[in-house]
Each structure stands twice: as structure tokens, then as C-alpha cells.
Scaffold this motif. Sequence first.
Motif, short mmCIF file in Angstrom:
data_model
loop_
_atom_site.label_atom_id
_atom_site.label_comp_id
_atom_site.label_asym_id
_atom_site.label_seq_id
_atom_site.Cartn_x
_atom_site.Cartn_y
_atom_site.Cartn_z
N VAL A 1 0.63 -1.32 0.13
CA VAL A 1 0.10 0.08 0.15
C VAL A 1 0.69 1.26 -0.07
O VAL A 1 1.84 1.51 0.61
N ARG A 2 0.43 2.03 -0.91
CA ARG A 2 1.42 3.35 -1.00
C ARG A 2 0.18 4.40 -0.98
O ARG A 2 -0.95 4.45 -1.56
N PRO A 3 0.39 5.79 -0.85
CA PRO A 3 0.00 6.89 -0.99
C PRO A 3 -0.45 6.90 -2.60
O PRO A 3 0.57 7.08 -3.58
N VAL A 4 -1.48 6.99 -3.18
CA VAL A 4 -1.81 7.14 -4.66
C VAL A 4 -2.64 8.05 -4.97
O VAL A 4 -3.65 8.57 -4.15
N VAL A 5 -2.81 8.37 -6.25
CA VAL A 5 -3.60 9.18 -6.90
C VAL A 5 -4.28 8.42 -7.99
O VAL A 5 -3.74 7.81 -8.84
N PRO A 6 -5.71 8.54 -8.00
CA PRO A 6 -6.48 7.74 -8.93
C PRO A 6 -6.28 8.03 -10.48
O PRO A 6 -6.13 9.35 -10.71
N ARG A 7 -5.55 7.20 -11.27
CA ARG A 7 -5.20 7.46 -12.54
C ARG A 7 -6.31 8.04 -13.52
O ARG A 7 -6.29 8.69 -14.54
N THR A 8 -7.62 7.23 -13.27
CA THR A 8 -8.59 7.65 -14.11
C THR A 8 -9.78 7.80 -13.26
O THR A 8 -10.72 6.94 -13.00
N PRO A 9 -10.07 8.89 -12.48
CA PRO A 9 -11.28 9.18 -11.65
C PRO A 9 -12.60 8.98 -12.03
O PRO A 9 -13.58 8.88 -11.36
N ASN A 10 -12.66 9.32 -13.49
CA ASN A 10 -14.04 8.99 -14.22
C ASN A 10 -14.46 7.76 -14.43
O ASN A 10 -15.48 7.63 -14.86
N GLY A 11 -13.66 6.40 -14.22
CA GLY A 11 -14.00 5.41 -14.53
C GLY A 11 -12.99 4.52 -14.48
O GLY A 11 -11.90 4.66 -14.40
N CYS A 12 -13.39 3.14 -14.69
CA CYS A 12 -12.31 2.03 -15.06
C CYS A 12 -11.60 2.46 -16.36
O CYS A 12 -12.00 2.81 -17.44
N GLU A 13 -10.03 2.33 -15.95
CA GLU A 13 -9.27 2.57 -17.06
C GLU A 13 -9.51 2.01 -18.41
O GLU A 13 -9.29 2.36 -19.41
N GLU A 14 -9.30 0.64 -18.13
CA GLU A 14 -9.47 -0.26 -19.32
C GLU A 14 -11.09 0.09 -19.98
O GLU A 14 -11.22 -0.03 -21.20
N CYS A 15 -12.09 0.04 -19.23
CA CYS A 15 -13.60 0.20 -19.63
C CYS A 15 -13.84 1.46 -20.43
O CYS A 15 -14.41 1.58 -21.49
N LEU A 16 -13.05 2.57 -20.03
CA LEU A 16 -13.35 3.84 -20.74
C LEU A 16 -12.51 3.55 -22.18
O LEU A 16 -13.21 4.36 -22.98
N VAL A 17 -11.52 2.97 -22.31
CA VAL A 17 -11.07 2.75 -23.49
C VAL A 17 -11.71 1.95 -24.56
O VAL A 17 -12.06 2.38 -25.72
N LEU A 18 -12.33 0.84 -23.94
CA LEU A 18 -13.14 -0.11 -24.69
C LEU A 18 -14.59 0.40 -24.90
O LEU A 18 -15.28 -0.35 -25.54
#
Length: 87
Positions: free
Chosen positions: A12-29
Motif C-alpha cells: 500500500v502506497r499513497p496514490v492518486v487515482p489515474r482515471t477518476p472518471n471510471g475504469c481505466e480499461e473500460c473507458l478505452v473499450l
Amino acid sequence: MTAAVDPHLRFVRPVVPRTPNGCEECLVLGSPWVHLRLCLTCGHIGCCDSSPLRHARAHAHDVGHPIVQSFQPGEDWRWCYVDEQYV
């Protein structure tokens, strides 16, 4: 009796959501999702196991990032995909 601490918490690390608008792969697909999970190692946002493509679980297994947190408003639980338990 005290519960054992999950050894995967070390990832576990401090993280920033990479795609806060949704699932990274589903947004592409252009695929739908049900709920979202935040990888607590790298910030990947993936869809849950109730979603058609289960990207959060795939990410955990493909890259070895075991712990996610719910990315749903009002939820703060964490799940370890290796041990299949809440942490």
C-alpha cells in the motif's frame, strides 16, 4: 484474540487515482462497469468482480498489486486479492 495483519499491506502506497472518471480499461473499450476499485499500489482504477470484464482483479493478478480500496462514494473498505479477504 487479535486478527493477523495481512502481509500484503506492505504494497500500500499513497496514490492518486489515474482515471477518476471510471475504469481505466473500460473507458478505452467503451464497456460498462458496476463499481470501481482503486489499486493502493499504483492508483489504477478498475471495475469490480460484478462488472463484465473484472479489470481490478485482472490488474491485481497481472502486475502483482494485491490490495484495492472501494472507489465508491461513502465506502472505505479494502480487499486483498491474494488472500481473498478484507484488510
